[in-house]
Design a protein around this motif. Sequence first.
Motif, mmCIF file in Angstrom:
data_model
loop_
_atom_site.group_PDB
_atom_site.id
_atom_site.type_symbol
_atom_site.label_atom_id
_atom_site.label_comp_id
_atom_site.label_asym_id
_atom_site.label_seq_id
_atom_site.Cartn_x
_atom_site.Cartn_y
_atom_site.Cartn_z
ATOM 1 N N GLN A 67 -0.759 -7.935 -4.326
ATOM 2 C CA GLN A 67 -0.099 -7.440 -3.111
ATOM 3 C C GLN A 67 0.080 -5.932 -3.163
ATOM 4 N N LEU A 69 1.982 -2.809 -2.518
ATOM 5 C CA LEU A 69 3.395 -2.488 -2.286
ATOM 6 C C LEU A 69 3.576 -1.151 -1.601
ATOM 7 N N SER A 478 3.131 -3.099 4.607
ATOM 8 C CA SER A 478 3.525 -2.667 3.270
ATOM 9 C C SER A 478 3.089 -1.234 3.022
ATOM 10 N N LYS A 586 9.607 -1.248 2.946
ATOM 11 C CA LYS A 586 9.773 -1.950 1.673
ATOM 12 C C LYS A 586 11.089 -2.724 1.656
ATOM 13 N N ASN A 589 10.874 -5.772 4.083
ATOM 14 C CA ASN A 589 10.134 -6.893 3.493
ATOM 15 C C ASN A 589 10.963 -7.623 2.441
#
Length: 605
Positions: A67, A69, A478, A586, A589
């Motif tokens: 993923q 970030l 992201s 961030k 999420n």
Amino acid sequence: MSLRDQKAFLSNIHPFELLTEEQMDYCIRHMDIAYYAKGEVLITPEKIPNHFFVIIKGIVHEYNEDQVLMDFHYQDSFDANSLIYSKTKNSFKVYEDLICYEIEKEVFLELIEKNDGFKNFFLNNLVNKFQSLKDKEYASELSSFMIAKVEDTILHPPCIVEKGTKLIDAIDESMQRNTSTIIVRGENNQYGIITDSLLKIKVLLEGRNLNIPVEEIAIFPILSVHLDDYLFEALTLLIKKNIKRVGVVNSKGEILGILEQIDVLSHFANHTYVVDSKIKNAKTLKDLKQASEELVDTVKTLNAKGVKVNHISSLIGQLNTKVYKKIYKFIVPEELQNSACLIVMGSEGRNEQIIKTDQDNALVVRNGVDVEQYRQYMQEITDTLIDFGYPPCEGNIMVSNPFWCKTVEEYKRETARWIEAPDMQNYMDLAIFFDSFAVAGDKKLLINLKDDLFNKLHDKDVFMAYFAKATLTFDTPSTVANLMTKTYNIDVKKTGVFPIVQGIRSLCLRERIRETTTVKRIKILQDMKVLEEEKASELLEAFEVLNTLRLKAHLQKLQDGKEINNEIDTHSLGKIERDLLKDSFKIVNSFKKFITYTFKIDKIS
């Protein structure tokens, strides 16, 4: 790059500008340029770097497993944590050919030890990093705050009486001038002052005769400032002396007016006081419309001064409430006013609508009262609000719609239906209604409905899970860079603001919290230990950043004559704003994961 160019490059990157001249030179002497091709891995949990990277050109992605970030590009830097703690859970991989500066690890750590500002930025938590970045980005906007003069704000005409005047005559003069302050003129331009509080103490409590001369109770000399003094100096004097007003004099020492504490505070916090006075003094709908038209200019002024967006929304919300209240008073016959309650909902109910983007309102009528007699007045209220610049709601959530104009009992049946037969529209209606706030009429009617709603939701865990699931409706990016290279408009409401609002709203509905504003809701949830202090602080900072960027975009679209929406142009963002936006996403999420876990959303279909 020459040494001068390198120094200029670093000085534009926060927090390198905090380094002393000597520290900056030391940093540059131990810094090299490096090149890495696309696909190269710079940092992994097994490969801790020996350098701090500052990007000149190219893009690097930070991964946790597969993923993405965070993305880093021009003038971004990484990774302080792996150098400071000698470990990392993430990997950093070159996404686009990279040219960067590499600062030696030992030098970077030495600078952290020797420079507190540098250290605080890299060692503090995300909230403090937010504050540091915001201070850097918006510090220059506060300059106008500090250079305002006394002459730039409201001065109240003085009620001046001569020494020897009977107190009763002086009071009569002040009443005719509609002021509570009496100025007593003595010899050689020396002035004294009599206030309401002084009258209570020296006359009422001490039982004095009103025929005494004014100088027997006046306080000499009145503290004063000059017309061309800085307003900040006047504020300092008011605070230091713990007084509510000062005299304003010219170069000859002659008194020109009275400067009230409330006006000084109003100037420093906002320019709403003048608009507030116009709303309060409006005698007709025409007067009220003229006052409400100044709200946009007030927003622009506050934003230009760097006032926090949640303070702006709170102040504008209060003014909008007063506009609504006046409209209700002007249009609804007096005999009908207290048998109903006018409410605002959605962003208006949360005091979070700064620019007039739409109107969400309703009328709650007392049981036993004929709703039909309100219909024509509700249509008139809707038409008036549109004329005032409040656009109609696309979903027709307005008092002119019979669905949003009914009795308490009818609303109770409606909320029962929303809960027992849930679908997306019912979830949305409930969410909008839960954010309702009473602006005029009998507020107890709304309190009754909120009590009833809370009681109906007792032990409705499955319903609450579906209600909270709306937090996940829109994807939150992201990274920002990938959107900058493709489509560079981001709907900041859908991707950032809404998930916070809906998630917090869900928690408050479950905890039976009546507060409607998101910021205050977060603080209450923190006090109740529903949110940990760090998470609450992060949410507050992210919410502030997202709404600040949204307001900035709204004002720019107004200036350009474009239709207002919730999209921000990421190409127009400076580096610090982009960093703040990335960190905000961030946090959003992370909050979505918290809501998923809290309401067990993964257990429902």
